[in-house]
Enzyme design. Structure first.
Site, PDB file in Angstrom:
ATOM      1  N   ASP A 198      28.630 -19.071 -36.335  1.00 39.53           N
ATOM      2  CA  ASP A 198      27.199 -18.822 -36.512  1.00 39.53           C
ATOM      3  C   ASP A 198      26.943 -17.313 -36.442  1.00 39.53           C
ATOM      4  OD1 ASP A 198      24.433 -20.727 -36.018  1.00 39.53           O
ATOM      5  OD2 ASP A 198      24.245 -18.557 -35.751  1.00 39.53           O
ATOM      6  N   ILE A 199      26.071 -16.844 -37.315  1.00 41.66           N
ATOM      7  CA  ILE A 199      25.798 -15.391 -37.390  1.00 41.66           C
ATOM      8  C   ILE A 199      24.987 -14.883 -36.185  1.00 41.66           C
ATOM      9  CG2 ILE A 199      23.641 -15.392 -38.731  1.00 41.66           C
ATOM     10  CD1 ILE A 199      25.022 -13.304 -40.599  1.00 41.66           C
ATOM     11  N   ASN A 222      19.764 -30.401 -36.412  1.00 45.94           N
ATOM     12  CA  ASN A 222      18.325 -30.427 -36.659  1.00 45.94           C
ATOM     13  C   ASN A 222      18.024 -30.920 -38.074  1.00 45.94           C
ATOM     14  OD1 ASN A 222      17.905 -29.231 -34.112  1.00 45.94           O
ATOM     15  ND2 ASN A 222      18.140 -27.178 -34.970  1.00 45.94           N
ATOM     16  N   HIS A 244      13.009 -27.987 -36.039  1.00 43.72           N
ATOM     17  CA  HIS A 244      13.686 -26.680 -35.895  1.00 43.72           C
ATOM     18  C   HIS A 244      14.799 -26.422 -36.899  1.00 43.72           C
ATOM     19  CE1 HIS A 244      11.379 -26.081 -32.244  1.00 43.72           C
ATOM     20  NE2 HIS A 244      11.800 -27.254 -31.811  1.00 43.72           N
ATOM     21  N   HIS A 293      23.695 -29.230 -41.314  1.00 43.63           N
ATOM     22  CA  HIS A 293      24.727 -28.554 -40.510  1.00 43.63           C
ATOM     23  C   HIS A 293      24.706 -29.060 -39.078  1.00 43.63           C
ATOM     24  CE1 HIS A 293      21.030 -26.126 -40.450  1.00 43.63           C
ATOM     25  NE2 HIS A 293      21.330 -25.852 -39.201  1.00 43.63           N
ATOM     26  N   PHE A 294      25.863 -29.030 -38.465  1.00 45.33           N
ATOM     27  CA  PHE A 294      26.026 -29.378 -37.063  1.00 45.33           C
ATOM     28  C   PHE A 294      26.424 -28.109 -36.311  1.00 45.33           C
ATOM     29  CE2 PHE A 294      26.387 -34.127 -36.736  1.00 45.33           C
ATOM     30  CZ  PHE A 294      26.153 -34.425 -38.066  1.00 45.33           C
ATOM     31  N   HIS A 295      25.724 -27.845 -35.208  1.00 48.07           N
ATOM     32  CA  HIS A 295      26.113 -26.727 -34.344  1.00 48.07           C
ATOM     33  C   HIS A 295      27.072 -27.245 -33.271  1.00 48.07           C
ATOM     34  CE1 HIS A 295      22.459 -24.081 -35.257  1.00 48.07           C
ATOM     35  NE2 HIS A 295      22.010 -25.250 -35.669  1.00 48.07           N
TER      36      HIS A 295
END
Ligand code: 5GP
Ligand code: ZN
Length: 132
Positions: A32-33, A84, A90, A97-99
């Site tokens: 993640d950036i 999300n 959010h 995508h999955f964090h």
């Protein structure tokens, strides 16, 4: 498959650079950036979909397996998987995508948990269980 204005489609296509951590025929994983903690990374289907329910079963399965492998590799025992769907929930980037967010005493995902009073769970369960 590929959406013109989607930054994550561009990442898969290498039009936008990313720090790659995982790849199969169906999914792509990258850092993640704006990480909430060391090791915060993202897993996406290579095909464009906006929300999880639009994502192929094979990509969804592979994403969970990828998260499991990466969590083991990082040797993290405390972490959150965040996914999300929709801007009110959010979602900022409109490509599923999955964090994977490692959690420790100082950094990681902050969660506000406020139960809603008077929800009819029985009625909702009936709807879910009803035939299509
Ligand atoms: P969301 O709020 O949609 O669940 O999270 C989107 C995530 O994508 C954010 O954590 C944000 O930092 C990350 N992100 C947005 N743009 C880029 C980008 O161009 N590259 C990378 N690596 N991550 C991005
Ligand atoms: Zn996309």
């Amino acid at each position: 498959m590929y959406e013109q204005d989607c930054i994550f489609c561009k990442i898969v296509n290498e039009e936008i650079p990313s720090i790659k951590i995982y790849e199969t025929e169906n999914i792509y994983g990258f850092m993640d950036i704006f990480p909430l903690n060391d090791g915060h990374c993202l897993f996406i289907p290579k095909h464009h979909s906006v929300t999880m329910d639009e994502t192929s079963d094979v990509a969804l399965s592979e994403i969970l397996i990828a998260i499991k492998k990466v969590a083991k590799k990082l040797n993290i025992k405390n972490y959150n998987i965040l996914q999300n769907n929709g801007s009110i929930a959010h979602q900022q980037v409109m490509h599923t995508h999955f964090h994977l967010i490692p959690k420790d005493d100082t950094h990681g995902l902050q969660i506000g948990w406020e139960p809603k009073p008077s929800v009819n769970q029985e009625e909702i369960a009936k709807l879910i269980n009803s035939k299509d």
